[in-house]
Design an enzyme around this catalytic site. Structure first.
Site, mmCIF file in Angstrom:
data_model
loop_
_atom_site.group_PDB
_atom_site.id
_atom_site.type_symbol
_atom_site.label_atom_id
_atom_site.label_comp_id
_atom_site.label_asym_id
_atom_site.label_seq_id
_atom_site.Cartn_x
_atom_site.Cartn_y
_atom_site.Cartn_z
ATOM 1 N N ARG A 1 22.236 27.500 67.963
ATOM 2 C CA ARG A 1 23.438 27.733 67.287
ATOM 3 C C ARG A 1 23.602 28.668 66.297
ATOM 4 N NH1 ARG A 1 23.089 25.604 61.443
ATOM 5 N NH2 ARG A 1 25.195 24.865 61.212
ATOM 6 N N HIS B 1 31.265 27.554 59.776
ATOM 7 C CA HIS B 1 30.280 28.268 58.758
ATOM 8 C C HIS B 1 30.927 28.997 57.690
ATOM 9 C CE1 HIS B 1 25.556 28.310 58.943
ATOM 10 N NE2 HIS B 1 26.136 29.157 57.569
ATOM 11 N N GLU C 1 26.445 22.471 56.273
ATOM 12 C CA GLU C 1 26.422 22.605 54.309
ATOM 13 C C GLU C 1 28.282 22.118 53.797
ATOM 14 O OE1 GLU C 1 24.246 25.062 53.173
ATOM 15 O OE2 GLU C 1 22.370 25.032 54.581
ATOM 16 N N ASN D 1 20.235 20.337 57.708
ATOM 17 C CA ASN D 1 19.541 21.946 57.092
ATOM 18 C C ASN D 1 18.153 21.864 56.311
ATOM 19 O OD1 ASN D 1 22.113 22.745 59.089
ATOM 20 N ND2 ASN D 1 22.679 23.888 57.566
ATOM 21 N N TYR E 1 15.354 22.837 53.571
ATOM 22 C CA TYR E 1 14.776 24.488 53.693
ATOM 23 C C TYR E 1 13.729 23.852 52.302
ATOM 24 C CZ TYR E 1 17.667 27.639 55.534
ATOM 25 O OH TYR E 1 19.054 28.288 56.804
ATOM 26 N N GLU F 1 18.946 24.049 61.183
ATOM 27 C CA GLU F 1 17.799 24.817 60.055
ATOM 28 C C GLU F 1 16.703 24.645 59.511
ATOM 29 O OE1 GLU F 1 21.025 27.846 57.899
ATOM 30 O OE2 GLU F 1 23.023 27.043 58.261
HETATM 31 C C1 BGC Z 1 23.169 28.770 54.958
HETATM 32 C C2 BGC Z 1 22.673 29.363 55.958
HETATM 33 C C3 BGC Z 1 22.405 30.795 55.059
HETATM 34 C C4 BGC Z 1 20.534 29.863 54.518
HETATM 35 C C5 BGC Z 1 19.588 30.821 54.125
HETATM 36 C C6 BGC Z 1 21.573 27.936 54.384
HETATM 37 O O1 BGC Z 1 22.544 27.475 53.346
HETATM 38 O O2 BGC Z 1 23.783 27.924 55.828
HETATM 39 O O3 BGC Z 1 24.166 30.346 56.455
HETATM 40 O O4 BGC Z 1 21.939 31.780 55.664
HETATM 41 O O5 BGC Z 1 20.862 28.569 54.347
HETATM 42 O O6 BGC Z 1 20.032 30.978 52.783
#
Ligand code: BGC
Length: 493
Positions: free
Chosen positions: A120, A164, A210, A338, A340, A399
């Site tokens: 990607r 992006h 995002e 995404n 995290y 992500e």
């Molecule tokens: C983004 C990336 C970023 C990653 C880590 C995401 O919010 O899409 O561009 O590097 O998080 O912060």
């Protein structure tokens, strides 16, 4: 910057919420697989991903390419922002970044070494339209054609993000960027052009990466480009224009891509995790998901803003037409997520909203970046909520990953066991999701290699390959071996 990181938690608050009812999910045991894990064979079986599960890595143009003045590329809002003193933690910029523009063949070799089958990456809009609109620069797309052809020659499928965050600076200057309805229109023209010229090579497009971060950090808090701090009404209008841009791009891809081309968003949905996995908390977490994503996934998938969102916005509500909502909710083929961290742990409550968002205790752990709280169950719940709330049949994790301190040991190896710990736990939860039938088709690890981490500059490294930003040399971290092994076994290792 601490400022930026704190602000990630504010997405939800700005989105608004209420207690609109959704049907109740039956509780599923969080320990469904632990009973099986008595024999080696059972353990292996219980950690498998579905066959054909797509393993990949992700990057974005401004973060890795460099070559900002080459082959006719115009400046983007990130060039301007990063070159403005005081914006980037280490005063760096993406001028040369990881030099992926020139080293892409080497990078594709790394992907191949890992055994990934998908990559990607994003297209830099200002390479294709240096002025944002008008005359295209053919050399811009030529680079992506070379990249894609090299990927194909190595059996790696391109997953292309159209935006992006690197808006052509000319559009910011001329029309005010996303504050204007002209920008979604220009975005659709750019998307149409890309689909026409890359449609023979690309089967999967993501529209916008995002939306929520580019709205809030770029236009509310001023921590990302273009660095605006708009009042609430302006911010709500930007949010609407970004959603409109998504919808128009979906239509442009449909109109100009090859038959069978698939398109969807790549969103960092506000993640709402049941604090304890009981049926009432699960239901409350669903309701919170719907409300806290009202201006993004909810409007994209329902074609309306929730009543609570509009009521909360009051006079600041965005101005829109019924037709806008139809465009925004143009049918999509998949949802990219995404994931995290947990944004909120949710507890069912007898209040107007139907839920309480538990405050994070100061003792909650974090990874190297202070904003990145590990909560592996987020990658289970976010796709499950999305599938359940909106009957979504295809999901990609677009992500997931973490930065680390990544210091080489005396033998020269970067033993990034913190990253491995993070990935192993998230993948365990992702496998839990797929084993229960949540339709996640693939996973893109962020990131293939260290890169320009926006306002953190090069201080946060997310790669499983280390990049020496002086020499641009790539070196695998231990996590690269972990990922290779995971892919080879198609199972959590
Ligand atoms: C983004 C990336 C970023 C990653 C880590 C995401 O919010 O899409 O561009 O590097 O998080 O912060």
């Amino acid at each position: 910057m601490a400022f930026k990181r704190f602000s990630r938690r504010q997405f939800g608050r700005l989105a608004g919420w209420s207690a609109l009812g959704m049907s109740m999910l039956s509780a599923k045991s969080s320990t469904a697989q632990s009973d099986q894990a008595t024999g080696t064979q059972n353990q292996r079986l219980s950690s498998d991903f579905p066959s054909g599960f797509l393993w990949g890595t992700a990057t974005s143009a401004y973060q890795v390419e460099g070559a900002v003045n080459e082959d006719g590329r115009g400046p983007s809002i990130w060039d301007r922002f990063a070159h403005t003193p005081g914006t980037i933690a280490d005063n760096s910029n993406g001028d040369t970044a990881a030099n992926h523009y020139h080293l892409y063949k080497e990078d594709i070799r790394l992907m191949k070494e890992l055994g990934t089958k998908a990559y990607r990456f994003s297209i830099a809009w200002p390479r294709v339209f240096p002025e944002g609109a008008g005359s295209p620069n053919p050399k811009g797309l030529d680079f992506y054609k070379r990249l894609i052809d090299e990927l194909s020659a190595n059996g790696i499928e391109p997953f292309v993000t159209l935006y992006h965050w690197d808006l052509p600076q000319a559009l910011q200057d001329r029309v005010g960027g996303w504050t204007s309805r002209d920008t979604p229109k220009a975005f659709a023209d750019y998307a149409a052009h890309v689909a026409k010229h890359l449609g023979d090579r690309v089967r999967h497009f993501f529209t916008i990466n995002e939306c929520s971060r580019l709205v809030h950090l770029g236009h509310g808090l001023g921590a990302d480009a273009p660095g605006l701090k708009l009042p609430q009404s302006g911010l709500n209008q930007v949010r609407h224009h970004v959603a409109l841009g998504h919808g128009l791009a979906v239509q442009a891809i449909r109109a100009h891509g090859r038959a069978g081309t698939k398109v969807g968003p790549a969103e960092n949905a506000v993640s709402c995790i049941p604090a304890i996995e009981t049926p009432p908390n699960i239901r409350a977490a669903e309701m919170a998901t719907r409300e806290l994503n009202a201006g993004y996934l909810t409007v994209m998938l329902e074609g309306k803003y929730t009543e609570a969102y509009l009521a909360r916005s009051g006079q600041d509500a965005p101005k829109f037409t019924a037709d806008d909502l139809r465009v925004i909710s143009s049918p999509i083929d998949f949802v990219g997520l995404n994931v995290y961290m947990p944004d909120h742990y949710v507890v069912a409550a007898d209040n107007e909203r139907g839920f309480t968002l538990a405050p994070f205790p100061a003792s909650f752990p974090h990874m190297k970046a202070s904003w990145l709280r590990p909560g592996p169950e987020a990658i289970y719940w976010v796709p499950r909520h999305v599938a359940k709330l909106w009957n979504v049949k295809s999901i990609y994790i677009t992500e997931n990953g973490t930065s680390g301190s990544d210091q080489p040991a005396p033998d020269g190896t970067i033993y990034d066991v913190d990253r491995i710990m993070y990935l192993r736990n998230y993948l365990t939860q992702l496998q839990r999701a797929t084993s229960e039938g949540v339709p996640v088709l693939g996973y893109f690890l962020w990131s293939l290699m260290d890169n320009f981490e926006w306002s953190d500059g090069y201080e946060q490294r997310f790669g499983i390959y280390h990049v020496d930003f002086n020499t641009k040399r790539r070196t695998p971290k231990l996590s690269a071996s972990f990922y290779r092994e995971t892919i080879a076994r198609n199972a959590v290792v």
